[in-house]
Motif scaffolding. Structure first.
Motif, short mmCIF file in Angstrom:
data_model
loop_
_atom_site.label_atom_id
_atom_site.label_comp_id
_atom_site.label_asym_id
_atom_site.label_seq_id
_atom_site.Cartn_x
_atom_site.Cartn_y
_atom_site.Cartn_z
N VAL A 198 0.84 -1.21 0.00
CA VAL A 198 0.00 0.00 0.00
C VAL A 198 0.87 1.26 0.00
N TYR A 199 1.84 1.31 0.90
CA TYR A 199 2.65 2.53 1.02
C TYR A 199 3.65 2.67 -0.13
N ALA A 200 4.14 1.56 -0.65
CA ALA A 200 5.00 1.63 -1.83
C ALA A 200 4.19 2.17 -3.02
N GLY A 201 2.92 1.74 -3.10
CA GLY A 201 2.04 2.24 -4.16
C GLY A 201 1.79 3.74 -4.02
N LYS A 202 1.60 4.21 -2.78
CA LYS A 202 1.42 5.64 -2.55
C LYS A 202 2.66 6.42 -2.96
N ALA A 203 3.82 5.88 -2.63
CA ALA A 203 5.08 6.55 -2.99
C ALA A 203 5.22 6.64 -4.50
N LEU A 204 4.92 5.55 -5.19
CA LEU A 204 5.04 5.53 -6.65
C LEU A 204 4.05 6.49 -7.30
N GLN A 205 2.82 6.49 -6.82
CA GLN A 205 1.80 7.37 -7.39
C GLN A 205 2.19 8.84 -7.24
N LEU A 206 2.64 9.20 -6.04
CA LEU A 206 3.05 10.59 -5.79
C LEU A 206 4.25 10.96 -6.64
N SER A 207 5.20 10.03 -6.76
CA SER A 207 6.40 10.27 -7.56
C SER A 207 6.05 10.49 -9.03
N GLN A 208 5.14 9.67 -9.56
CA GLN A 208 4.75 9.79 -10.96
C GLN A 208 3.94 11.06 -11.20
N GLU A 209 3.02 11.38 -10.29
CA GLU A 209 2.20 12.59 -10.44
C GLU A 209 3.05 13.86 -10.39
N SER A 210 4.12 13.82 -9.60
CA SER A 210 4.97 15.00 -9.42
C SER A 210 6.13 15.04 -10.40
N GLY A 211 6.26 14.01 -11.23
CA GLY A 211 7.32 13.98 -12.23
C GLY A 211 8.71 13.90 -11.65
N LEU A 212 8.86 13.08 -10.59
CA LEU A 212 10.17 12.96 -9.96
C LEU A 212 11.15 12.15 -10.81
N GLY A 213 10.66 11.45 -11.81
CA GLY A 213 11.56 10.76 -12.74
C GLY A 213 11.67 9.27 -12.50
N ASN A 215 14.26 7.26 -12.38
CA ASN A 215 15.28 6.81 -11.44
C ASN A 215 14.77 6.84 -10.00
N TYR A 216 13.96 7.85 -9.68
CA TYR A 216 13.42 7.91 -8.32
C TYR A 216 12.26 6.92 -8.16
N ASN A 217 11.47 6.73 -9.22
CA ASN A 217 10.37 5.76 -9.17
C ASN A 217 10.87 4.35 -8.84
N ALA A 218 12.12 4.09 -9.20
CA ALA A 218 12.69 2.75 -9.02
C ALA A 218 12.63 2.29 -7.57
N TYR A 219 12.78 3.21 -6.60
CA TYR A 219 12.73 2.84 -5.19
C TYR A 219 11.37 2.19 -4.86
N ALA A 220 10.30 2.85 -5.31
CA ALA A 220 8.95 2.34 -5.02
C ALA A 220 8.67 1.07 -5.81
N GLU A 221 9.12 1.03 -7.07
CA GLU A 221 8.85 -0.14 -7.91
C GLU A 221 9.51 -1.40 -7.35
N LEU A 222 10.69 -1.24 -6.76
CA LEU A 222 11.36 -2.38 -6.15
C LEU A 222 10.56 -2.89 -4.95
N GLU A 223 10.08 -1.96 -4.09
CA GLU A 223 9.33 -2.37 -2.91
C GLU A 223 8.01 -3.06 -3.30
N ILE A 224 7.35 -2.56 -4.36
CA ILE A 224 6.11 -3.18 -4.83
C ILE A 224 6.38 -4.59 -5.34
N SER A 225 7.46 -4.75 -6.11
CA SER A 225 7.82 -6.06 -6.65
C SER A 225 8.14 -7.06 -5.53
N LYS A 226 8.86 -6.59 -4.52
CA LYS A 226 9.20 -7.46 -3.39
C LYS A 226 7.93 -7.93 -2.67
N ALA A 227 6.98 -7.00 -2.49
CA ALA A 227 5.73 -7.36 -1.80
C ALA A 227 4.93 -8.35 -2.64
N ASP A 228 4.83 -8.11 -3.94
CA ASP A 228 4.09 -9.03 -4.81
C ASP A 228 4.75 -10.39 -4.87
#
Length: 509
Positions: A198-213, A215-228
């Protein structure tokens, strides 16, 4: 002329601010550009504040690359320059980054000390200005990371102010996303994978909406993949693997890159794809060794520094013409010191008894056989490709090494020990990390300290030797490094530790 000069100065400051913002935006995509630009700004600043911010940004980029010593130098420069400026917010930012660096290096007491200084600067309402609000979010995220390092999961979760994050999510997307990622890591470490997702998803959504890029999205994507992956959501993690493969080559954070290769090695191992497993596991081990070496060098540098290198002296603290205040203050200090000394001595003595008890237990355990490979695999969560027989042989050789005195040799290195044990540095490093739960440097330091403690307790002559001799006997290069490591390992300075042993001996007599 005055008006013209002011105009040109203001124009330069505005240009520098734009350059700084651009460099900060490149932190995760092009950290090498961030370093170059921040170096320029620190040499040609429009103000002292710009110099401090540039040095802090440079340190953050260097930490991402694993250049911990250069990052430390930049932070110390910022600290010394900023100490006289009175700019508490920028100074707090320096202390915050220093705390994060110390945490990454495993120097927890210094990390806690720096965080406590930041906490003092936030004693008022953190929402009273944007800069302080941003600092507050980074502060409780760093505090949570420190608690997670100590496996205090509930405290780590409580440290993060969720309501504050929701209030400032659009104003500070980078800081808020980082906090959500921290929550995802805590829940993942506590095996609460649904919350982690849930929180990795929130981080990714906020990162994508804010255009953080990306490379930064990768942190959240890794946590989501680990959870799945852990929850066996096969359809989801199969769709996430291709993106992680791309990111494993693109990301610039060396620790993140290592963690991605570690996850990919886990994935391919579960799929039975031995070739790809070996490829990613080798990448993981190489990066892990690089990081460990960099951490070891930075830790050695920090141990060689004295506290005076990190603090500026305030010669104006006391006024010579206030004799009465001096006398009253001196009396209060003496009483406080007496009380503190008694309290600290009692606490240290309890720590001493606890450490001796743990040491005895370790010695008893060392007499037992090395655990079989099946049980070892249950304990370890680190993927590795060391043959079981080789691993068992190495564990037996390490046990023999621990029961000897070769670890007191000053020339001992990871490479030399690997050679002595007829193995390679990668195997040895992974065995130590996996079975001793610490890096090679900390492992050797603890063996040396325990060795000299046994000498002190069992050979009374050692109680009368100087600290410099004890340092030499246990393999340390100097009195200072021995004393610092001794306190890090036991929590007690060597002189006080020796006094406790003498006290026990006198009571026994």
């Amino acid at each position: 002329m005055v008006v013209c000069a002011n105009f040109l100065w203001s124009q330069k400051q505005s240009e520098n601010e734009d350059i700084f913002e651009n460099a900060a935006g490149n932190l995760y995509t092009h950290p090498e550009k961030t370093i170059t630009v921040s170096e320029y700004l620190s040499i040609n600043p429009g103000s002292n504040e710009e110099r401090f911010k540039a040095l802090n940004l440079k340190a953050e980029a260097l930490i991402l690359q694993g250049n911990y010593i250069l990052a430390l130098n930049a932070l110390l420069e910022s600290f010394h320059l900023n100490s006289d400026s009175g700019d508490t917010t920028t100074l707090s930012r320096t202390n915050l980054i220093l705390s994060e660096l110390y945490r990454k290096l495993g120097i927890i007491p210094k990390a806690e000390e720096r965080l406590s200084l930041v906490a003092k600067s936030l004693n008022n309402d953190p929402a009273d200005n944007p800069e302080k609000a941003s600092l507050y979010i980074d502060f409780f995220t760093a505090k949570s990371s420190l608690l997670l390092e100590q496996k205090k999961y509930e405290e780590a979760i409580k440290a993060i102010d969720i309501k504050f994050l929701e209030r400032y999510s659009h104003q500070f997307p980078y800081q808020v996303s980082k906090s959500y990622l921290q929550l995802a890591r805590i829940y993942g470490s506590a095996q609460q994978w649904k919350n982690a997702s849930v929180y990795a998803g929130k981080a990714l959504q906020l990162s994508q909406e804010s255009g953080l890029g990306e490379n930064y999205n990768a942190y959240a994507e890794l946590e989501i993949s680990k959870a799945d992956f852990t929850q066996k959501n096969r359809q989801k993690y199969l769709s996430e693997i291709p993106q992680l493969l791309i990111l494993s080559e693109k990301v610039n954070d060396i620790v993140l890159k290592k963690n991605i290769h570690q996850f990919l090695a886990d994935y391919y191992r579960s799929e039975g794809d031995n070739n790809k497993y070996q490829f990613h596991n080798l990448k993981y081990l190489e990066l892990s060794e690089t990081i460990t070496t960099a951490q070891q060098k930075a830790s050695d540098l920090i141990l060689s520094l004295t506290e005076n290198d990190l603090k500026t002296k305030d010669d104006q603290r006391y006024k010579t013409n206030h004799i009465l205040i001096w006398v009253i203050g001196f009396a209060i200090v003496i009483l406080g010191l007496v009380f503190w000394f008694r309290l600290r001595t009692k606490q240290n003595y309890n720590n001493y008894k606890e450490y001796i008890s743990k040491l005895k237990n370790k010695q008893q355990e060392s007499q037992m056989l090395v655990p079989k490979s099946e049980s070892v695999e249950e304990v370890s969560k680190t993927p590795q490709f060391i043959p079981e027989k080789t691993e068992q042989i190495l564990l037996e050789k390490l046990l023999a090494f621990e029961n000897g005195t070769d670890f007191t040799k000053k020339s001992l290195t990871l490479q030399s020990l690997a050679k002595d044990l007829d193995t390679n540095t990668r195997y040895l490093s992974e065995i130590v990390n996996k079975h001793k739960q610490k890096n090679f440097n900390a492992y050797i330091n603890e063996l040396r300290i325990n060795y000299i403690i046994n000498k002190l307790r069992n050979e009374s002559a050692f109680l009368n030797y100087k600290i410099s001799y004890l340092a030499e006997e246990s393999g340390f290069s100097s009195h200072t490094s021995f004393s610092t490591v001794f306190k890090t390992v036991t929590g007690i300075p060597p002189k006080e530790f020796i006094s406790f042993i003498k006290k026990e001996v006198s009571l026994a007599d």
